[in-house]
Design a protein around this motif. Structure first.
Motif, short mmCIF file in Angstrom:
data_model
loop_
_atom_site.label_atom_id
_atom_site.label_comp_id
_atom_site.label_asym_id
_atom_site.label_seq_id
_atom_site.Cartn_x
_atom_site.Cartn_y
_atom_site.Cartn_z
N TYR A 1 0.87 -1.19 0.00
CA TYR A 1 0.00 0.00 0.00
C TYR A 1 0.90 1.23 0.00
O TYR A 1 1.80 1.34 0.85
CB TYR A 1 -0.93 0.03 1.24
CG TYR A 1 -1.53 1.40 1.39
CD1 TYR A 1 -2.54 1.84 0.55
CD2 TYR A 1 -1.01 2.31 2.33
CE1 TYR A 1 -3.03 3.14 0.62
CE2 TYR A 1 -1.50 3.61 2.42
CZ TYR A 1 -2.51 4.01 1.56
OH TYR A 1 -2.98 5.29 1.63
N ARG B 1 0.94 5.73 -0.59
CA ARG B 1 0.06 6.91 -0.56
C ARG B 1 -0.47 7.20 -1.96
O ARG B 1 0.25 6.98 -2.95
CB ARG B 1 0.84 8.14 -0.10
CG ARG B 1 1.39 8.05 1.30
CD ARG B 1 2.16 9.35 1.58
NE ARG B 1 3.13 9.18 2.65
CZ ARG B 1 2.87 9.33 3.94
NH1 ARG B 1 1.66 9.64 4.33
NH2 ARG B 1 3.81 9.17 4.85
N PRO B 2 -1.71 7.73 -2.04
CA PRO B 2 -2.27 8.09 -3.35
C PRO B 2 -1.29 8.97 -4.13
O PRO B 2 -0.73 9.91 -3.58
CB PRO B 2 -3.55 8.84 -2.99
CG PRO B 2 -3.93 8.31 -1.64
CD PRO B 2 -2.65 7.99 -0.94
N ARG C 1 -0.62 -0.66 -4.55
CA ARG C 1 -2.01 -0.17 -4.58
C ARG C 1 -2.10 1.10 -3.74
O ARG C 1 -1.42 1.25 -2.73
CB ARG C 1 -2.97 -1.25 -4.09
CG ARG C 1 -2.60 -1.89 -2.76
CD ARG C 1 -3.60 -2.93 -2.38
NE ARG C 1 -4.93 -2.36 -2.39
CZ ARG C 1 -6.04 -3.07 -2.45
NH1 ARG C 1 -5.97 -4.39 -2.49
NH2 ARG C 1 -7.21 -2.48 -2.44
N GLU C 2 -2.98 1.98 -4.19
CA GLU C 2 -3.08 3.28 -3.53
C GLU C 2 -4.35 3.39 -2.69
O GLU C 2 -4.70 4.47 -2.23
CB GLU C 2 -3.04 4.40 -4.58
CG GLU C 2 -1.72 4.48 -5.32
CD GLU C 2 -1.67 5.61 -6.33
OE1 GLU C 2 -2.74 6.17 -6.68
OE2 GLU C 2 -0.56 5.94 -6.78
N ASP C 3 -5.06 2.29 -2.57
CA ASP C 3 -6.28 2.34 -1.75
C ASP C 3 -6.40 1.02 -0.99
O ASP C 3 -5.68 0.07 -1.26
CB ASP C 3 -7.52 2.55 -2.63
CG ASP C 3 -7.64 1.45 -3.67
OD1 ASP C 3 -6.79 0.53 -3.68
OD2 ASP C 3 -8.57 1.50 -4.49
N LEU C 4 -7.29 1.00 -0.04
CA LEU C 4 -7.55 -0.23 0.71
C LEU C 4 -9.00 -0.18 1.17
O LEU C 4 -9.36 0.63 2.05
CB LEU C 4 -6.60 -0.31 1.93
CG LEU C 4 -6.73 -1.56 2.80
CD1 LEU C 4 -6.35 -2.82 2.01
CD2 LEU C 4 -5.85 -1.44 4.03
N GLU C 5 -9.82 -1.01 0.56
CA GLU C 5 -11.24 -0.98 0.92
C GLU C 5 -11.43 -1.75 2.25
O GLU C 5 -10.68 -2.69 2.55
CB GLU C 5 -12.12 -1.54 -0.20
CG GLU C 5 -11.91 -3.00 -0.58
CD GLU C 5 -10.63 -3.27 -1.38
OE1 GLU C 5 -10.33 -4.46 -1.60
OE2 GLU C 5 -9.92 -2.31 -1.76
N HIS D 1 -11.42 -5.71 2.38
CA HIS D 1 -10.32 -6.39 1.68
C HIS D 1 -10.15 -7.81 2.26
O HIS D 1 -10.69 -8.13 3.32
CB HIS D 1 -9.02 -5.60 1.88
CG HIS D 1 -8.58 -5.54 3.30
ND1 HIS D 1 -7.96 -6.59 3.93
CD2 HIS D 1 -8.71 -4.58 4.25
CE1 HIS D 1 -7.71 -6.28 5.18
NE2 HIS D 1 -8.17 -5.06 5.41
N PHE E 1 -5.05 5.59 9.38
CA PHE E 1 -5.47 5.08 8.08
C PHE E 1 -6.07 3.68 8.23
O PHE E 1 -7.09 3.35 7.61
CB PHE E 1 -4.27 5.04 7.12
CG PHE E 1 -4.60 4.44 5.79
CD1 PHE E 1 -5.17 5.20 4.78
CD2 PHE E 1 -4.38 3.09 5.55
CE1 PHE E 1 -5.51 4.65 3.55
CE2 PHE E 1 -4.72 2.51 4.34
CZ PHE E 1 -5.28 3.30 3.33
N ARG F 1 -10.06 0.20 8.31
CA ARG F 1 -9.79 -0.74 7.20
C ARG F 1 -9.11 -2.03 7.66
O ARG F 1 -8.52 -2.73 6.85
CB ARG F 1 -8.87 -0.06 6.17
CG ARG F 1 -9.45 1.21 5.55
CD ARG F 1 -8.41 1.86 4.63
NE ARG F 1 -8.93 3.01 3.94
CZ ARG F 1 -8.95 4.25 4.42
NH1 ARG F 1 -8.46 4.50 5.63
NH2 ARG F 1 -9.46 5.25 3.71
#
Ligand SMILES: NC(=O)C1=CN([C@@H]2O[C@H](COP(=O)(O)OP(=O)(O)OC[C@H]3O[C@@H](n4cnc5c(N)ncnc54)[C@H](OP(=O)(O)O)[C@@H]3O)[C@@H](O)[C@H]2O)C=CC1
Ligand SMILES: CC(C)(CO)C(=O)C(=O)O
Length: 315
Positions: free
Chosen positions: A29, A31-32, A67-71, A74, A94, A98
């Motif tokens: 993971y 950062r965006p 990846r820049e996101d984490l739902e 997951h 963060f 999640r």
């Protein structure tokens, strides 16, 4: 096992590499906006200490998934967090919504109270450890290595959970050996004051190489660490093992032993040299250690005249 490394830093890349090679699925993971900077592979130039005590050289271009996101829903089994101690709060922020069903392994320096640091995470999902490796990035190439051993520790009963056992098994199956630490809170704090002492010496001498060549500078590191032990106990830690050694073994003997370790032909010297040569430890990251110890010493009313006298080096 499906593993998410939090951040694409030095430690996460080293151990992500080892765990993927051992048959796990590993993502990072970041950062965006950072994935494009990092790219879809990383050059590793490292020594793998599982194979031999000096480390087997490995050089390869390793394809990675960023990846820049984490739902929140997951399906990662494990998230490994290895960030700088002043980044842990933001990592916890963060992760808090999640976590999902994952175990969170905190695998970095901690100077705050560890239980308080992760209080926003489900405590029963957290395991604690520390790397036995390091190094730094030289632009895009990771230089460093890891020893066979990693540390896993107990904080308030955390090592008695199935999740801790699963993490233990993961690393063991990947060829690592485990140093089990019973009072990991105190261990983390002692490690932190050891780093603080080394960083003061490093800053004063101008480089890690210059520090380890100078016996008087290493003696001063030992005296600094000795002086900081009461800060550790005032925070609620116990001074055992390394702390007792720093307290009772004469500084000259301890300094000599440190010099032997830090200048020898061994993996530890190699790793520290790579961290130095890649600029992993810039002024801020060096100064943060003694500054944070001094702040707590003042808050807790512990006198640390030696550390205070060195304050100009890290203010
Ligand atoms: N390197 C070494 O030689 C050793 C390091 N350690 C310890 O291990 C820990 C990790 O060190 P290291 O890997 O070198 O550090 P790095 O700075 O290389 O890695 C930390 C990574 O975490 C990322 N990160 C931090 N916060 C966030 C966030 N909120 N969201 C997304 N990404 C985040 C950083 O991203 P960004 O760059 O974008 O901030 C960075 O990629 C530290 O506690 C260190 O003291 C221990 C032994 C040796
Ligand atoms: C090796 C060092 C001092 C810097 O890279 C470090 O981060 C650690 O030991 O915790």
């Amino acid at each position: 096992m499906k593993i998410l490394m939090f951040g694409r830093g030095v430690i996460s890349t080293l151990y992500g590499w080892a765990l993927e090679k051992a048959g796990n699925e590993v993502d990072f993971y970041v950062r965006p906006g950072r994935a494009a900077d990092f790219g879809s592979s990383v050059d590793v130039d490292i020594r793998d200490g599982r194979a031999s005590s000096k480390g087997k050289p490995v050089q390869e271009n390793w394809p990675i998934t960023l990846r820049e996101d984490l739902e929140p829903d997951h399906d990662y089994d494990l998230i490994i967090v290895s960030v700088n101690h002043d980044q842990l709060d933001s990592a916890v922020d963060f992760l808090q919504p999640r976590v999902g069903g994952a175990t969170i392994l905190i695998f970095n320096n901690v100077w705050a109270d560890p239980a308080a640091a992760i209080s926003r995470l489900p405590r029963e999902q957290v395991a604690w450890g520390f790397p036995g490796g390091g190094g730094g990035f030289d632009v895009t190439t990771l230089h460093g290595g890891f020893a066979k051993s990693i540390f896993l520790g107990d904080i308030d009963g955390s090592s008695r959970t199935d999740r801790h056992r699963v993490v233990r098994e993961l690393f063991t199956k990947a060829g690592f050996s485990i140093s089990d630490i019973a009072d990991f809170r105190s261990w983390l704090w002692f490690h932190f004051i050891l780093d603080a002492g080394i960083m003061v010496g490093w800053l004063r001498m101008g480089s890690f190489d210059a520090l380890v060549r100078s016996r008087p500078a290493l003696k001063e590191v030992v005296r600094l660490v000795r002086e900081m032990i009461p800060v550790l106990t005032a925070k609620g830690g116990t001074s055992r093992l390394g702390a007792a050694a720093a307290k009772y073994i004469p500084a000259s003997i301890f300094g000599f032993a440190m010099q032997k370790l830090l200048t020898g032909d061994n993996l530890y010297t190699f790793i520290m040299t790579q961290a130095q040569n890649t600029g992993r430890n810039d002024y801020k990251s060096q100064a943060d250690y003694p500054r944070d110890v001094l702040a707590d010493a003042r808050r807790l009313g512990v006198t640390v005249p030696r550390l205070e006298a060195n304050e100009p080096a890290f203010r």
